[in-house]
Design an enzyme around this catalytic site. Structure first.
Site: not given
Length: 527
Positions: A228, A233, A248, A273
């Site tokens: 992660k 994002r 996002r 990302e």
């Protein structure tokens, strides 16, 4: 205008998410066109006005009120628009009522669109003379572009969808093909027209999200693991002719990262990302602190792009040309992504590597040892999962690494906003140098309960030793245990350090301030 100002008041003082949704839905059903369209644009951050500077509003208030009273009131209230709205003296002989015939929301938006910087004070004053305090507050928030009422763009769209019994994901998928005041959107919502067709435009698709991992383990035969990454994002949407980047929340951030958009010329929709390359890490991802240098900028210089080169670490592929892959299992989409990435610019795009682990216990050990500047945990994705909007149980999990903690000393405090405007709720805290100097290392405004907030507010008020405008310096006697995700080098702070996501974990009334942590100790935690 009265209905819109009442909506804002309700949103500011309603804590419940469902309560906020009910307020938005009621307004969207009952307000006339085009007022409700402009309101939806304002709530979602899509109302592009010639913003009036805060200094202009301050000058207007000082001209009509006692300047000393204005400064004292602003210091107490903590919000410029709220202060001016409450203090504003009505023109002599003016009745205290809203003139809805001339000051509808759409009429105000039209005036603000047309106002020049030179004429803004007179135009604003004229409108404020015909509004009550609630209406003045709404007007000033619109004029300054600072409509902060405790909701996100997604929540506003959800409220709209709730008003007309629509699926918010369907609203999202046609949103970026529309423009305020969204006449076609409301016609569709009321059953008067078909849903606006976004085909051919680089429109946003809702993200698939993950639940926090709460189970003790998962079966890695059914789940794939990958890092992660600690960036933001993004969704890259390309039509072959035009490319847009979305956050996002569905915000268009293309203008902030034109280097990414210009490098993508494919007809596809990718999920990944957004990161910045590290100067001393062989091109690997730098910390979030480096990415922050570019976030939120409306204009990005060539120097900024050179100093903080952005790239996207790709997670998933939603569309390949006109082929919608979202219904396919994750394993098939991953294979398609691995085929796509080699054709992309390697300076701007790479693929998020999978973590090889034979069992969950091994994976837990790998996660525990990861303190890279750009890693904030592990993602677990079910191998047969389709790409579905929102958080669906048992499909994707996020397993964030445990936070770091440090004992810090409160140094300064400032009032919050909205329902916290009467409380000192934003705290700057520091750690000791070897010479016994206390240097700021972070600022936090979350992590404590309402009761703890009241206690902290009393502490600030009774232990203030100096004042700097809205900021209060306090006696260096209270220790706060601060939790944070990571800590990085920073040229912007005197301590040379910056925390990522700091929040108050505990109030350490039991610990003497001289036993708080040191800057040198924090530096050993730098990723």
């Amino acid at each position: 205008m009265r209905a819109f100002s009442q909506l804002l008041d309700g949103l500011v003082y309603t804590r419940s998410r469902n309560g906020k949704l009910d307020l938005i839905a009621h307004y969207m059903r009952t307000a006339p066109d085009p007022d409700r369209g402009w309101a939806l644009a304002a709530l979602t951050g899509n109302l592009d006005l010639n913003a009036v500077k805060a200094s202009t509003i301050g000058a207007m208030a000082r001209a009509r009120t006692d300047p000393v009273l204005f400064e004292m009131s602003r210091d107490y209230v903590g919000d410029l628009a709220e202060t001016v709205a409450l203090l504003w003296p009505r023109a002599e002989g003016q009745a205290e009522e809203v003139d809805d015939a001339t000051l509808t929301l759409s009429a105000i938006v039209d005036r603000l669109h047309a106002v020049s910087r030179a004429s803004a004070p007179a135009v604003l004053a004229g409108m404020m003379d015909h509004l009550d305090a609630s209406g003045r507050f709404a007007l000033l928030k619109l004029a300054t572009g600072g409509l902060r009422v405790g909701i996100s763009a997604r929540l506003a769209k959800t409220g709209f969808a709730q008003a007309f019994d629509l699926d918010v994901d369907e609203v999202e998928e046609c949103w970026h093909a529309l423009a305020p005041p969204y006449t076609d959107l409301f016609r569709w919502a009321e059953g008067k027209a078909d849903r606006p067709d976004p085909a051919g435009t680089p429109f946003f698709r809702p993200f698939m999200l993950a639940h926090p991992l709460e189970a003790e383990s998962v079966d890695l035969d059914h789940y794939a693991a990958e890092w992660k990454w600690d960036g933001i994002r993004v969704q890259i949407v390309g039509t072959g002719r035009e490319t847009r980047l979305y956050s996002r929340a569905g915000d268009d951030i293309t203008a902030t990262f034109p280097d990414i958009a210009q490098a993508f010329r494919h007809h596809a929709v990718l999920d990944g990302e957004l990161l910045v390359k590290g100067e001393f890490q062989g091109g690997e991802a730098a910390s979030f602190n480096a990415l922050q240098q570019r976030l939120g900028r409306k204009a990005v210089t060539a120097r900024m792009m050179s100093d903080y080169p952005a790239f996207v670490r790709l997670y998933d592929i939603l569309l390949d040309g006109e082929n919608d892959l979202r219904a396919l299992p994750w394993a098939q989409r991953r294979a398609a992504l691995e085929t796509t990435v080699p054709a992309l610019d390697p300076d701007r795009f790479d693929i998020s590597a999978l973590i090889e682990a034979p069992d969950f216990e091994t994976l837990a050990g790998i996660r525990a040892g990861a303190r890279d500047a750009s890693i904030e945990g592990v993602m677990l994705k079910r191998r047969d999962s389709p790409y579905v909007a929102g958080r669906k149980a048992a499909l994707w999990y996020k397993w964030k690494r445990d936070p770091l903690t440090a004992d810090c000393v409160m140094m300064y405090a400032q009032r919050g906003h909205g329902k916290r405007s009467s409380f000192y709720s934003d705290y700057t805290f520091g750690c000791w140098t070897q010479d016994g100097e206390l240097l700021p290392v972070g600022k936090a405004y979350s992590g404590f309960s309402d009761e703890e907030l009241k206690w902290l507010d009393r502490f600030v008020r009774t232990n203030t030793v100096n004042r700097f405008g809205p900021v209060r310096e306090v006696e260096k006697s209270l220790v706060l245990e601060v939790a944070f995700d990571s800590i990085h080098d920073s040229k912007r702070h005197k301590s040379g350090l910056a925390m990522r996501f700091p929040r108050i974990a505990r109030i350490r009334r039991d610990k003497p301030a001289n036993e708080a942590d040191t800057v040198a100790g924090l530096r050993r935690l730098v990723s």
